[in-house]
Design a protein around this motif. Structure first.
Motif, mmCIF file in Angstrom:
data_model
loop_
_atom_site.group_PDB
_atom_site.id
_atom_site.type_symbol
_atom_site.label_atom_id
_atom_site.label_comp_id
_atom_site.label_asym_id
_atom_site.label_seq_id
_atom_site.Cartn_x
_atom_site.Cartn_y
_atom_site.Cartn_z
ATOM 1 N N SER A 58 3.834 2.618 -0.412
ATOM 2 C CA SER A 58 2.387 2.777 -0.532
ATOM 3 C C SER A 58 1.918 3.878 0.409
ATOM 4 C CB SER A 58 1.695 1.461 -0.167
ATOM 5 O OG SER A 58 0.300 1.613 -0.192
ATOM 6 N N GLN A 98 5.903 -1.124 0.446
ATOM 7 C CA GLN A 98 5.107 -2.214 -0.119
ATOM 8 C C GLN A 98 5.993 -3.273 -0.788
ATOM 9 O OE1 GLN A 98 1.891 -0.992 -2.867
ATOM 10 N NE2 GLN A 98 2.951 -2.203 -4.400
ATOM 11 N N MET A 178 -4.205 -3.065 0.769
ATOM 12 C CA MET A 178 -3.916 -1.949 -0.133
ATOM 13 C C MET A 178 -5.179 -1.481 -0.854
ATOM 14 S SD MET A 178 -0.707 -1.406 0.277
ATOM 15 C CE MET A 178 0.765 -2.248 0.871
#
Length: 239
Positions: A58, A98, A178
Motif C-alpha cells: 500500500s 498490506q 488505508m
C-alpha cells in the motif's frame, strides 16, 4: 510459510524481452514481505525497487498528525519505487505491506542504467507509471465523491485483482487507516456488504462471496483503473 515464488510471477518482469531479462536476472534478490513491513518512508532516498510476486503493498500519504490515507496499491502487476527511474529518488508517500507475500529487489543503479538505455524497459516502466498515476487520481476522485461502501467495494476489488484467491486478511482498523476514515464507518460499510450477501467478514478475514454483485455495487472508479491497467500493460504471462 510463504509459498516459493519466481521472479516472472511479477507481470513486469515476465514482460521483459530476453536480452533485458538476462541482464536483470543476476541482480534480482528475493525478499520476504511480511504484513506491516515498511519498504520506504516519506522523503527517504530509495536504494532499490521491489517487484512483488505475491502480497500487496500500500502506498500511503501520511499527515503531520499521523493520520494516513492510501493513494494506491501495488501487487504482482507492478513495482514499488517509481521515483528511482522518474528522477526524483524519493517521494512524500510511504510504502507498507498490506498483505504478506514475497517479492524481488533490484538495485537502484541497475534500474537507472536500464531506463537510460531508452529501450523497451523504459517504455514498459513508463506505461506502468501512467497506469499507477491513473489509480492515484481515481482514488482521490473516489474519496471525494463516492460513498464509503462504494470506496470499500473499490478497495476490495483492487486488492483481489492483486491476489490469487478471493480472501483477504485485514482488520477493520487497518482498512480504516488505508481509506482514511473512522473505524466505525468501515464497520457499518462492511456490515452492509455482508447483509447483502456479497462478503463474509469474520475476525479479520474477508471472503468475497459474490464478486459480480460487488462489481455492480462499486462506483465507476474501479473499472476506470482496471481498463487502464489492461490497456497499458502486457497480458500477464503464465508463470
Amino acid at each position: 510459510m510463504t509459498r516459493p515464488d519466481t521472479p516472472r510471477q511479477n507481470q513486469l518482469l515476465a514482460s521483459l524481452p530476453d536480452a533485458e531479462w538476462q541482464r536483470w536476472k543476476p541482480h534480482l534478490e528475493m525478499v520476504e514481505l511480511p504484513l506491516g513491513k515498511v519498504l520506504y518512508e516519506s522523503g527517504e532516498q530509495m536504494k532499490s525497487v521491489c517487484f512483488p510476486t505475491s502480497g500487496i503493498v500500500s502506498l500511503l500519504y501520511v499527515l503531520n498528525s499521523g493520520a494516513s490515507a492510501e493513494i494506491a496499491v501495488v501487487g504482482s502487476e507492478g513495482l514499488v519505487g517509481i521515483s528511482l527511474f522518474m528522477g526524483g529518488g524519493s517521494t512524500p508517500s510511504r510504502a507498507v505491506v498490506q498483505s504478506s507475500g514475497t517479492g524481488y529487489r533490484l538495485p537502484a543503479e541497475v534500474v537507472q542504467a536500464e531506463f537510460e538505455r531508452s529501450g523497451p524497459v523504459m517504455h514498459l516502466l513508463l506505461r506502468y507509471t501512467q497506469a499507477l498515476i491513473t489509480q492515484m487520481s481515481q482514488t482521490a476522485v473516489c474519496n471525494r465523491h463516492h460513498t464509503l461502501d462504494q470506496q470499500l467495494c473499490r478497495w476490495l476489488l483492487l486488492s483481489l485483482d492483486r491476489l490469487p484467491g478471493s480472501e483477504l486478511l485485514m482488520t477493520q482498523e487497518l482498512i480504516s487507516n488505508m481509506l482514511g476514515v473512522r473505524r466505525e464507518g468501515v464497520t457499518e460499510a462492511a456490515l452492509k456488504l455482508q447483509t447483502a450477501g456479497l462478503i463474509r467478514y469474520v475476525r479479520g478475514r474477508i471472503s468475497v462471496l459474490d464478486r459480480p454483485k460487488l462489481e455492480e455495487r462499486t462506483c465507476e472508479c474501479y473499472q476506470v483503473v482496471k481498463r487502464e491497467y489492461d490497456r497499458l500493460l502486457p497480458v500477464r504471462a503464465a508463470s
